[in-house]
Design a protein around this motif. Structure first.
Motif, PDB file in Angstrom:
ATOM      1  N   THR A  55       0.843  -1.189   0.000  1.00  0.00           N
ATOM      2  CA  THR A  55       0.000   0.000   0.000  1.00  0.00           C
ATOM      3  C   THR A  55       0.881   1.241   0.000  1.00  0.00           C
ATOM      4  N   ILE A  56       0.553   2.198  -0.865  1.00  0.00           N
ATOM      5  CA  ILE A  56       1.260   3.477  -0.913  1.00  0.00           C
ATOM      6  C   ILE A  56       0.289   4.552  -0.444  1.00  0.00           C
ATOM      7  N   ILE A  57       0.745   5.389   0.503  1.00  0.00           N
ATOM      8  CA  ILE A  57      -0.073   6.480   1.011  1.00  0.00           C
ATOM      9  C   ILE A  57       0.559   7.796   0.566  1.00  0.00           C
ATOM     10  N   LEU A  58      -0.231   8.565  -0.198  1.00  0.00           N
ATOM     11  CA  LEU A  58       0.227   9.835  -0.753  1.00  0.00           C
ATOM     12  C   LEU A  58      -0.372  10.996   0.033  1.00  0.00           C
ATOM     13  N   PRO A  59       0.457  11.942   0.480  1.00  0.00           N
ATOM     14  CA  PRO A  59      -0.077  13.113   1.176  1.00  0.00           C
ATOM     15  C   PRO A  59      -0.654  14.118   0.181  1.00  0.00           C
ATOM     16  N   GLY A  60      -1.162  15.216   0.707  1.00  0.00           N
ATOM     17  CA  GLY A  60      -1.642  16.286  -0.151  1.00  0.00           C
ATOM     18  C   GLY A  60      -0.475  16.969  -0.839  1.00  0.00           C
ATOM     19  N   ALA A  61      -0.321  16.711  -2.112  1.00  0.00           N
ATOM     20  CA  ALA A  61       0.756  17.272  -2.926  1.00  0.00           C
ATOM     21  C   ALA A  61       0.513  16.829  -4.363  1.00  0.00           C
ATOM     22  N   THR A  62       1.391  17.218  -5.279  1.00  0.00           N
ATOM     23  CA  THR A  62       1.298  16.806  -6.676  1.00  0.00           C
ATOM     24  C   THR A  62       2.451  15.875  -6.992  1.00  0.00           C
ATOM     25  N   PHE A  63       2.123  14.741  -7.616  1.00  0.00           N
ATOM     26  CA  PHE A  63       3.114  13.716  -7.920  1.00  0.00           C
ATOM     27  C   PHE A  63       3.043  13.322  -9.391  1.00  0.00           C
ATOM     28  N   ALA A  64       4.190  13.015  -9.968  1.00  0.00           N
ATOM     29  CA  ALA A  64       4.235  12.430 -11.311  1.00  0.00           C
ATOM     30  C   ALA A  64       4.031  10.918 -11.152  1.00  0.00           C
ATOM     31  N   PRO A  65       3.258  10.317 -12.047  1.00  0.00           N
ATOM     32  CA  PRO A  65       3.035   8.874 -11.926  1.00  0.00           C
ATOM     33  C   PRO A  65       4.215   8.080 -12.467  1.00  0.00           C
ATOM     34  N   TYR A  92      -2.720  15.064  -5.941  1.00  0.00           N
ATOM     35  CA  TYR A  92      -2.799  15.102  -7.397  1.00  0.00           C
ATOM     36  C   TYR A  92      -1.772  14.145  -7.991  1.00  0.00           C
ATOM     37  N   ILE A  93      -2.183  13.431  -9.023  1.00  0.00           N
ATOM     38  CA  ILE A  93      -1.240  12.709  -9.874  1.00  0.00           C
ATOM     39  C   ILE A  93      -1.286  13.435 -11.208  1.00  0.00           C
ATOM     40  N   ASN A  94      -0.178  14.069 -11.559  1.00  0.00           N
ATOM     41  CA  ASN A  94      -0.128  14.929 -12.741  1.00  0.00           C
ATOM     42  C   ASN A  94       0.487  14.170 -13.912  1.00  0.00           C
ATOM     43  N   GLY A  95      -0.371  13.564 -14.727  1.00  0.00           N
ATOM     44  CA  GLY A  95       0.078  12.799 -15.883  1.00  0.00           C
ATOM     45  C   GLY A  95      -0.844  11.613 -16.109  1.00  0.00           C
ATOM     46  N   ASN A  96      -0.673  10.971 -17.239  1.00  0.00           N
ATOM     47  CA  ASN A  96      -1.499   9.806 -17.554  1.00  0.00           C
ATOM     48  C   ASN A  96      -1.083   8.608 -16.709  1.00  0.00           C
ATOM     49  N   VAL A  97      -2.067   7.853 -16.287  1.00  0.00           N
ATOM     50  CA  VAL A  97      -1.829   6.621 -15.539  1.00  0.00           C
ATOM     51  C   VAL A  97      -2.047   5.465 -16.511  1.00  0.00           C
ATOM     52  N   VAL A  98      -0.981   4.738 -16.808  1.00  0.00           N
ATOM     53  CA  VAL A  98      -1.032   3.641 -17.772  1.00  0.00           C
ATOM     54  C   VAL A  98      -1.009   2.324 -17.007  1.00  0.00           C
ATOM     55  N   LEU A  99      -2.081   1.542 -17.154  1.00  0.00           N
ATOM     56  CA  LEU A  99      -2.185   0.244 -16.494  1.00  0.00           C
ATOM     57  C   LEU A  99      -1.685  -0.832 -17.444  1.00  0.00           C
ATOM     58  N   ASP A 100      -0.876  -1.750 -16.921  1.00  0.00           N
ATOM     59  CA  ASP A 100      -0.292  -2.794 -17.762  1.00  0.00           C
ATOM     60  C   ASP A 100      -0.552  -4.156 -17.128  1.00  0.00           C
TER      61      ASP A 100
END
Length: 163
Positions: A55-65, A92-100
Motif C-alpha cells: 500500500t502506498i499512502i500519498l499526502p496532499g501534494a502533486t506527484f508524477a506517476p 494530485y497525480i499529474n500525468g497519464n496513468v497507464v495500467l499494464d
C-alpha cells in the motif's frame, strides 16, 4: 523597515522549508514494514520499491506517476473534495496513468488524476477500483489484448470520455 522585511523573508523561507519536509510518501509493505520517502519523486520511488500487495499512502501534494503501473497495489490519497482537503491539501497525480499486465486487483482512492487512465497496448487488466477519485482526462480501457473486465468507479468523477 529593512529589518522587518528581512525577518519576514527569513520566516517565509523557514515555513516553506517545513512545508516541503511534511510531504512524506509512505510505503506499507504487506509484511508490516513501513518505508517513508521525503523526496519530491517519492511516489515513483515508493512504486519502484513496492511489490504486489503493498500500500502506498500519498499526502496532499502533486506527484508524477510511474511510466506504467504493473503491480497489484493499493494507493490512498487525501481526497479531491474541498471538505477532505482542508487540513492536508489534495493529492494530485499529474500525468497519464497507464495500467499494464500484472495490475489486476489494483485499488486507488482519494486522488485527483490530471490526465487519463489508459490500458497499455496489448494488456488486459481486471478487478481495478477507482474510489473517490477525480479523473480529468477520461478513461480508455480498450486495448489490442483481451477485453478488460471488472473495472469499478465508486463515488468518482470522470470529466472526459470513458471508453
Amino acid at each position: 523597515m529593512r529589518i522587518i522585511f528581512s525577518a519576514l523573508l527569513i520566516t517565509m523561507c523557514v515555513l516553506s522549508k517545513s512545508m516541503v519536509a511534511q510531504t512524506v510518501v509512505s510505503l506499507h509493505h504487506s509484511n508490516g514494514q513501513i518505508t517513508n520517502y521525503f523526496q519530491t519523486d517519492g511516489f515513483q520511488k515508493a512504486y519502484a520499491d513496492a511489490v504486489d500487495g503493498d500500500t502506498i499512502i500519498l499526502p496532499g501534494a502533486t506527484f508524477a506517476p510511474p511510466s506504467r503501473i504493473e503491480k497489484q497495489l493499493t494507493i490512498f490519497g487525501t481526497g479531491h473534495y474541498n471538505t477532505a482537503e482542508s487540513p492536508t491539501g489534495k493529492t494530485y497525480i499529474n500525468g497519464n496513468v497507464v495500467l499494464d499486465n500484472g495490475v489486476d486487483y489494483f485499488h486507488i482512492e482519494g486522488v485527483h488524476i490530471i490526465g487519463a487512465i489508459t490500458v497499455a497496448s496489448g494488456a488486459t487488466v481486471s478487478n481495478i477500483t477507482f474510489k473517490r477519485c477525480y479523473i480529468s482526462g477520461g478513461a480508455v480501457f480498450a486495448s489490442t489484448g483481451d477485453p478488460s473486465t471488472n473495472i469499478s468507479f465508486i463515488e468518482s468523477v470522470i470529466s472526459a470520455v470513458l471508453t
